[in-house]
Design a protein around this motif. Structure first.
Motif, PDB file in Angstrom:
ATOM      1  N   UNK A 246       0.869  -1.182   0.000  1.00 30.30           N
ATOM      2  CA  UNK A 246       0.000   0.000   0.000  1.00 30.30           C
ATOM      3  C   UNK A 246       0.899   1.223   0.000  1.00 30.30           C
ATOM      4  N   UNK A 247       0.583   2.198  -0.852  1.00 25.63           N
ATOM      5  CA  UNK A 247       1.418   3.400  -0.883  1.00 25.63           C
ATOM      6  C   UNK A 247       0.881   4.450   0.088  1.00 25.63           C
ATOM      7  N   UNK A 248       1.596   5.570   0.164  1.00 30.76           N
ATOM      8  CA  UNK A 248       1.233   6.602   1.128  1.00 30.76           C
ATOM      9  C   UNK A 248      -0.124   7.224   0.804  1.00 30.76           C
ATOM     10  N   UNK A 249      -0.420   7.335  -0.513  1.00 29.86           N
ATOM     11  CA  UNK A 249      -1.720   7.904  -0.897  1.00 29.86           C
ATOM     12  C   UNK A 249      -2.868   7.048  -0.380  1.00 29.86           C
ATOM     13  N   UNK A 250      -2.663   5.743  -0.362  1.00 29.26           N
ATOM     14  CA  UNK A 250      -3.671   4.831   0.203  1.00 29.26           C
ATOM     15  C   UNK A 250      -3.849   5.126   1.689  1.00 29.26           C
ATOM     16  N   UNK A 251      -2.742   5.332   2.373  1.00 25.97           N
ATOM     17  CA  UNK A 251      -2.805   5.658   3.794  1.00 25.97           C
ATOM     18  C   UNK A 251      -3.528   6.979   4.015  1.00 25.97           C
ATOM     19  N   UNK A 252      -3.202   7.979   3.166  1.00 24.56           N
ATOM     20  CA  UNK A 252      -3.846   9.297   3.298  1.00 24.56           C
ATOM     21  C   UNK A 252      -5.341   9.207   3.019  1.00 24.56           C
ATOM     22  N   UNK A 253      -5.709   8.348   2.058  1.00 23.44           N
ATOM     23  CA  UNK A 253      -7.121   8.227   1.695  1.00 23.44           C
ATOM     24  C   UNK A 253      -7.952   7.690   2.845  1.00 23.44           C
ATOM     25  N   UNK A 254      -7.492   6.595   3.451  1.00 23.84           N
ATOM     26  CA  UNK A 254      -8.316   5.931   4.469  1.00 23.84           C
ATOM     27  C   UNK A 254      -7.907   6.293   5.900  1.00 23.84           C
ATOM     28  N   UNK A 255      -6.813   7.065   6.045  1.00 23.49           N
ATOM     29  CA  UNK A 255      -6.358   7.571   7.342  1.00 23.49           C
ATOM     30  C   UNK A 255      -5.795   6.477   8.254  1.00 23.49           C
ATOM     31  N   UNK A 256      -5.573   5.285   7.706  1.00 26.45           N
ATOM     32  CA  UNK A 256      -4.839   4.250   8.426  1.00 26.45           C
ATOM     33  C   UNK A 256      -3.390   4.295   7.964  1.00 26.45           C
ATOM     34  N   UNK A 257      -2.458   3.981   8.857  1.00 28.18           N
ATOM     35  CA  UNK A 257      -1.055   3.956   8.455  1.00 28.18           C
ATOM     36  C   UNK A 257      -0.812   2.764   7.531  1.00 28.18           C
ATOM     37  N   UNK A 258       0.270   2.849   6.760  1.00 28.67           N
ATOM     38  CA  UNK A 258       0.615   1.742   5.867  1.00 28.67           C
ATOM     39  C   UNK A 258       0.820   0.461   6.667  1.00 28.67           C
ATOM     40  N   UNK A 259       1.455   0.580   7.836  1.00 22.73           N
ATOM     41  CA  UNK A 259       1.693  -0.594   8.681  1.00 22.73           C
ATOM     42  C   UNK A 259       0.380  -1.231   9.125  1.00 22.73           C
ATOM     43  N   UNK A 260      -0.607  -0.394   9.472  1.00 22.64           N
ATOM     44  CA  UNK A 260      -1.904  -0.930   9.887  1.00 22.64           C
ATOM     45  C   UNK A 260      -2.570  -1.690   8.742  1.00 22.64           C
ATOM     46  N   UNK A 261      -2.501  -1.128   7.541  1.00 20.59           N
ATOM     47  CA  UNK A 261      -3.134  -1.772   6.388  1.00 20.59           C
ATOM     48  C   UNK A 261      -2.482  -3.118   6.095  1.00 20.59           C
ATOM     49  N   UNK A 262      -1.137  -3.157   6.130  1.00 17.81           N
ATOM     50  CA  UNK A 262      -0.428  -4.390   5.808  1.00 17.81           C
ATOM     51  C   UNK A 262      -0.595  -5.451   6.887  1.00 17.81           C
ATOM     52  N   UNK A 263      -0.997  -5.040   8.080  1.00 13.96           N
ATOM     53  CA  UNK A 263      -1.177  -5.992   9.182  1.00 13.96           C
ATOM     54  C   UNK A 263      -2.618  -6.469   9.327  1.00 13.96           C
ATOM     55  N   UNK A 264      -3.511  -5.999   8.449  1.00 12.47           N
ATOM     56  CA  UNK A 264      -4.889  -6.471   8.518  1.00 12.47           C
ATOM     57  C   UNK A 264      -4.954  -7.959   8.189  1.00 12.47           C
TER      58      UNK A 264
END
Length: 728
Positions: A246-264
């Motif tokens: 997940x790139x930073x724009x993805x993080x900015x869009x959903x307001x979750x950090x990249x680390x949080x997204x990758x740990x789902x």
């Protein structure tokens, strides 16, 4: 020979007795040469008694004796096994050389001291050097590594590797080095070394292209990462329900950090999807799985950010190979602003459509009111009624007038009636209306002002500004049945270019803003986008017409402005009305001089598609002494005018008619007689779309529905004005 024959078998016998004739003959010839010429050596295959041949090495020499003939001596040794071993060794070496020469890798063989013993074809082809160029390893270092320091380092390392390989018998660790070929080009070589006996086998694999590909791949990966991380689009890789990237724009869009997204966890991949849209996302995923995996899929849905915001995204999904397994490459674009703009544009289009409908209805109502108002006037004009009848006629006339005012409001909403504008200061207009509001509103509602001094002026109709204030005040009153605070404010603001991306109907520039805010019951979000629709109301039947806010909307739009509403149930409502700042002085309002109407004897042509209006108009005008010709549409009017133009003094022309409208009819009349006098009768304002018709050559204008006094005054004014022009 005794290996072949017993000794006694040779004593007293000759070679012819024991050997085949051809061999015996050859041996006898050798004997003669040895006796005459001296010692000689010969290898000969000689069969034994069983017929098996053995190879003998025979040395023959003369034995000299004084005064006596020489004797012949000889020694024969069986060298069959040695010869076979040598031939096998030579054959093995030939096969080994063929193998080396056909190897796809460059190979060099040196002795333990570093002398070059062999270079295969691939070595010469790849690097260009031959044994003449590099007889020793030192020559190789000097040629392949032009930098002396580098050459010395490699030479030292070569020696240590060789010693280690000799001591341990293990293959030396591979090394990658860039070497210079004979033609000056550089190649990257993977070196490997093996010690076999007193030789060292150097295997060299040219990995230049591989290195180039690796470098290109790294550059590509770096470019992808750079583009991905700097991209305004959200990029993610989803595999087996888990986000792998997940790139930073993805993080900015959903307001979750990249680390949080990758740990789902797998069941959490729908975490950011709006609950009502999750079925859509799953259905699209199933369709993609069942369809062509190479096909791109795109659709829109809503996401819920970590803070609870709802955003619209457009997603593009494509199947890719990620770590040798299928995955989905997801590219998402935030289209929230576009969605809002589309919704607002749709709302604007809906309002425009409703406005057009309202304008058409208003035209028909005007004709009905014209008949009611006109006949009431005629009855009053003729007289003879008792007091009650006169009162009833005046009530009918008053109601018709009120209906006409309501129609004007509808036309204002539909933007088919232009206001009478002049330069106004909104702060002063609010102060002027404040007293009226305080007398009108219940005492438990407190009116507060927050007005900006020296506010820029705007071109506006003061009466319509007053109408806006009163309508909004009434709405606020209804929202605060138990009392509250009503705040009026003014400000000067500048709307930037960027605002147009979310509100395309708003032009950037400087505006003066009228703010009306209350702390009443507020408006539910589900109906907030409908509050400006005509006839839409949340009030009970009989408590409102639903035209208040729609009329405000129409007034604002007719002034080139913009209106917005923010509301929250239980908190209150704030409306902001934006009026463009005036760039120059607006036109002064036109006022009619009040005078008693006069009749006449001229011939008039009355053109109207409504028979009741034609009949009423003709009756009014004939009562005043005029001779009236009638036409039901533009084409009929042209026929009558072409025939009677010398007798017709004035044409009274309606604008909205079937077959041929009033504008086209006016053009054709003026073609027949450029000096023709035409009075426009219309429900639209003289400053609205009627203005263009007046500028085309019409003599005057009368607003429908008109009463007896108005039509007579307008006719007389047009006739007299035209007469003055013709005399001048």
């Amino acid at each position: 020979m005794r290996q072949l024959f017993a000794c006694e078998a040779w004593i007293g016998r000759t070679a012819e007795d024991n050997l085949p004739p051809e061999i015996a003959k050859a041996l006898l010839e050798d004997d003669k040469r040895a006796l005459s010429q001296g010692p000689l050596m010969r290898e000969e295959w000689i069969p034994d008694k069983k017929g098996l041949k053995r190879l003998f090495e025979t040395r023959k020499f003369p034995i000299l004796r004084k005064g006596r003939p020489p004797l012949l001596g000889g020694i024969s040794i069986d060298i069959t096994d040695r010869k076979l071993s040598e031939e096998a060794s030579i054959d093995s070496e030939k096969r080994f050389r063929r193998f080396l020469d056909h190897s796809p890798m460059a190979i060099a063989v040196t002795d333990l001291k570093g002398n070059m013993k062999y270079l295969n074809r691939k070595f010469v082809q790849s690097l260009g050097y031959t044994l003449e160029d590099i007889p020793t390893v030192r020559h190789w270092f000097r040629l392949a590594y032009p930098d002396p320091g580098h050459a010395a380092l490699v030479s030292s390392e070569w020696g240590m590797q060789t010693r280690h390989a000799m001591e341990t018998g293990a293959e030396a660790e591979p090394r990658e080095r860039e070497v210079r070929c004979k033609d000056g080009t550089a190649r990257v070589i993977d070196f490997r070394k093996t010690v076999i006996g007193d030789s060292i086998i150097h295997t060299m694999h040219d990995i230049t292209e591989q290195k180039h590909q690796e470098a290109a791949l790294r550059e590509s990966e770096q470019m992808f990462r750079l583009l991905s991380e700097q991209s305004l689009m959200s990029v993610a890789v989803l595999q087996d329900g888990v986000y792998k990237y997940a790139n930073q724009a993805m993080s900015d869009l959903c307001e979750y950090s990249v680390e949080e997204i990758l740990n789902w966890k797998p069941e959490q991949f729908l975490e950011i999807v709006y609950p009502e849209d999750r079925a859509l996302v799953l259905d699209q995923a199933r369709k993609k799985q069942l369809g062509d995996p190479r096909q791109k899929t795109n659709y829109t849905f809503r996401v819920v950010t970590k803070s609870g915001q709802i955003k619209w995204v457009e997603i593009y999904s494509k199947t890719i190979q990620f770590h040798d397994r299928s995955a989905n490459l997801l590219t998402m674009i935030d289209i929230t602003a576009r969605k809002r703009a589309e919704e607002q544009l749709g709302q604007t289009n809906k309002m425009e459509a409703l406005g057009t409908l309202a304008g058409g209805i208003a035209h028909d109502i005007n004709n009905l009111l014209q008949v009611v108002l006109g006949h009431a006037d005629l009855l009053l004009q003729r007289g003879g009624q008792d007091q009650k009848s006169v009162g009833a006629l005046r009530a009918i006339r008053g109601s018709a007038r009120n209906g006409a005012e309501l129609v004007k409001r509808i036309l204002t909403f539909s933007r088919q009636a232009e206001p009478e504008r002049k330069l106004v200061d909104l702060s002063n207009e609010v102060r002027r209306v404040q007293g009226l509001l305080e007398r009108t509103l219940p005492r438990m509602i407190r009116v507060e002002l927050d007005l900006e001094e020296d506010l820029p002026l705007t071109n506006a109709d003061p009466s319509q500004v007053e109408q806006i204030l009163l309508n909004l005040a009434v709405n606020a009153r209804d929202a605060m049945p138990d009392g509250g605070e009503l705040l009026f404010g003014t400000r000067s603001v500048c709307i930037p270019e960027e605002y147009g991306s979310t509100c395309p109907e708003v032009e950037p520039g400087t505006y003066v803003v009228l703010m009306v805010s209350d702390n009443g019951s507020g408006i539910e979000k589900s109906i907030l986008d409908r509050i400006f629709e005509p006839f839409f109301t949340t009030k009970q039947p009989g408590e409102g017409t639903g035209l208040g806010l729609s009329m405000v909307f129409g007034i604002v739009k007719s002034h080139g402005g913009h209106i917005s509403c923010d509301s929250e149930p239980g908190v209150g409502t704030t409306l902001r009305i934006y009026f463009p700042v005036a760039e120059q002085e607006g036109p002064e309002a036109v006022t009619d001089t009040i005078q008693m109407p006069a009749g006449g004897s001229e011939t008039l042509l009355l053109v109207d598609d409504d028979e009741a209006v034609r009949t009423l108009g003709a009756e009014m005008l004939e009562l005043a002494g005029y001779c009236v010709l009638r036409a039901a549409n533009g084409r009929e009017a042209l026929q009558i005018f072409a025939r009677e133009k010398d007798e017709i003094s004035l044409v009274i022309l309606d604008l909205v008619m079937p077959e041929m409208g009033g504008r086209k009819c006016l053009e054709e009349i003026l073609k027949i007689d450029p000096a023709a006098k035409v009075l426009i009768a219309s429900g639209y304002s003289a400053n609205g779309q009627t203005k263009n018709v007046l500028e085309q050559g019409a003599t005057g204008f009368v607003s429908k529905p008109f009463d007896f006094k108005q039509i007579l005054l307008a006719v007389r004014k047009s006739l007299d004005l035209s007469a003055r022009k013709s005399r001048s």
